[in-house]
Motif scaffolding. Structure first.
Motif, PDB file in Angstrom:
ATOM      1  N   TYR A   1       5.108   0.920  29.280  1.00 45.96           N
ATOM      2  CA  TYR A   1       4.315   0.541  30.708  1.00 45.96           C
ATOM      3  C   TYR A   1       2.302   1.603  30.160  1.00 45.96           C
ATOM      4  O   TYR A   1       1.836   0.907  29.260  1.00 45.96           O
ATOM      5  CB  TYR A   1       4.193   1.020  32.168  1.00 45.96           C
TER       6      TYR A   1
ATOM      7  N   THR B   1       2.588   2.948  26.537  1.00 45.58           N
ATOM      8  CA  THR B   1       2.117   2.424  25.864  1.00 45.58           C
ATOM      9  C   THR B   1       1.845   1.489  25.475  1.00 45.58           C
ATOM     10  O   THR B   1       0.607   1.583  24.883  1.00 45.58           O
ATOM     11  CB  THR B   1       3.598   2.210  25.293  1.00 45.58           C
ATOM     12  N   HIS B   2       2.159   0.504  26.649  1.00 41.64           N
ATOM     13  CA  HIS B   2       0.844  -0.519  26.317  1.00 41.64           C
ATOM     14  C   HIS B   2       0.035  -0.987  26.682  1.00 41.64           C
ATOM     15  O   HIS B   2      -1.233  -1.372  25.952  1.00 41.64           O
ATOM     16  CB  HIS B   2       1.609  -1.595  27.145  1.00 41.64           C
ATOM     17  N   LYS B   3      -0.783   0.416  27.773  1.00 44.59           N
ATOM     18  CA  LYS B   3      -1.825  -0.094  28.091  1.00 44.59           C
ATOM     19  C   LYS B   3      -2.586   0.773  27.449  1.00 44.59           C
ATOM     20  O   LYS B   3      -3.852   0.665  26.790  1.00 44.59           O
ATOM     21  CB  LYS B   3      -2.210   0.701  29.978  1.00 44.59           C
TER      22      LYS B   3
ATOM     23  N   ILE C   1      10.685  -2.260  21.162  1.00 41.98           N
ATOM     24  CA  ILE C   1       9.994  -2.442  21.943  1.00 41.98           C
ATOM     25  C   ILE C   1       8.770  -2.928  20.606  1.00 41.98           C
ATOM     26  O   ILE C   1       8.324  -2.647  19.580  1.00 41.98           O
ATOM     27  CB  ILE C   1       8.876  -1.174  22.077  1.00 41.98           C
TER      28      ILE C   1
ATOM     29  N   PRO D   1       4.575  -3.661  19.683  1.00 45.13           N
ATOM     30  CA  PRO D   1       3.077  -4.089  20.268  1.00 45.13           C
ATOM     31  C   PRO D   1       2.520  -5.355  20.872  1.00 45.13           C
ATOM     32  O   PRO D   1       3.129  -5.980  20.757  1.00 45.13           O
ATOM     33  CB  PRO D   1       1.881  -4.613  18.944  1.00 45.13           C
ATOM     34  N   LEU D   2       1.457  -5.128  22.022  1.00 45.44           N
ATOM     35  CA  LEU D   2       1.619  -5.736  23.232  1.00 45.44           C
ATOM     36  C   LEU D   2       0.106  -7.107  22.294  1.00 45.44           C
ATOM     37  O   LEU D   2      -0.544  -6.723  21.711  1.00 45.44           O
ATOM     38  CB  LEU D   2       0.851  -5.526  24.426  1.00 45.44           C
TER      39      LEU D   2
END
Ligand code: HEC
Length: 181
Positions: free
Chosen positions: A73, A75-77, A167, A169-170
């Protein structure tokens, strides 16, 4: 005529006495039973039921999955904020990520012989690099640090047999929060 009431009276008294006796008997039998039950219980300490055992295991197990979810959470933000060069926000989330990693490190988790906390400690540098790049508002270093971090997350998933957790990248913005400055 006079004998009848006396007889009734005697009968009533006898019945009354009998009922008192019955109640007493009942009471003393119950007392004996519960004393016996207590003795039996003391002799055989109740073994924990299967359910209780499972519950205890759950309580003792470190919630690594939950912590990892938190890491993802943040990391994405952080990545999203960095993409928009919203450096204050990116540094905030990189720091949250670092704190989450630290809490795993401090818990000294060893799961089925795998030194989870030590492995997480080995990615801490990469998290710090991300935070540093955000604080320095470095648009060149930030994406590099981000990529390196994700690679290290995934490397650890491979070495802990969780290679199926990958994982990336978003690609899209997260709804409900502003990431663009
Ligand atoms: C110890 C090495 C290790 C490192 C470093 C690591 N992970 Fe994990 N991760 C695991 C293990 C082990 C699990 C499985 C946990 C479980 O069994 O519940 C996991 C599970 C996950 C999950 C699945 C849980 C969920 O909520 O969906 C996600 C997502 C995740 N990790 C993200 C990350 C991210 C993001 C990073 C890097 C910032 C990272 N992990 C770094 C070992 C690691």
């Amino acid at each position: 005529m006079q004998k009848a009431p006396l007889f009734t009276l005697l009968l009533a008294a006898a019945l009354f006495g009998l009922s008192i006796y019955t109640v007493y008997q009942q009471y003393s039998t119950n007392a004996k039973i519960s004393a016996l039950e207590e003795k039996v219980a003391a002799c055989s300490p109740a073994a924990p039921t299967k359910q209780e055992e499972a519950h205890e295991d759950e309580e003792h197990e470190y919630p690594l999955g939950e912590k990892m979810g938190k890491m993802l959470y943040f990391t994405h933000k952080a990545g999203l904020a960095g993409k928009y060069q919203n450096w204050e926000l990116a540094a905030f989330y990189a720091h949250e990520l670092e704190e989450t990693a630290e809490s795993i490190i401090e818990a000294k988790v060893v799961d089925e012989g795998v030194e989870v906390s030590k492995l997480v400690a080995s990615v801490k540098d990469h998290i710090e690099n991300l935070e540093k790049a955000a604080k320095e508002q470095n648009a060149v270093e930030f994406p590099k640090a981000y990529e390196t971090l994700l690679r290290n997350c995934n490397n650890c998933h491979v070495s802990t047999g969780k290679q199926f957790i990958v994982i990336t990248p978003l690609q899209k913005d997260i709804e409900g929060q502003q990431f663009k400055k």
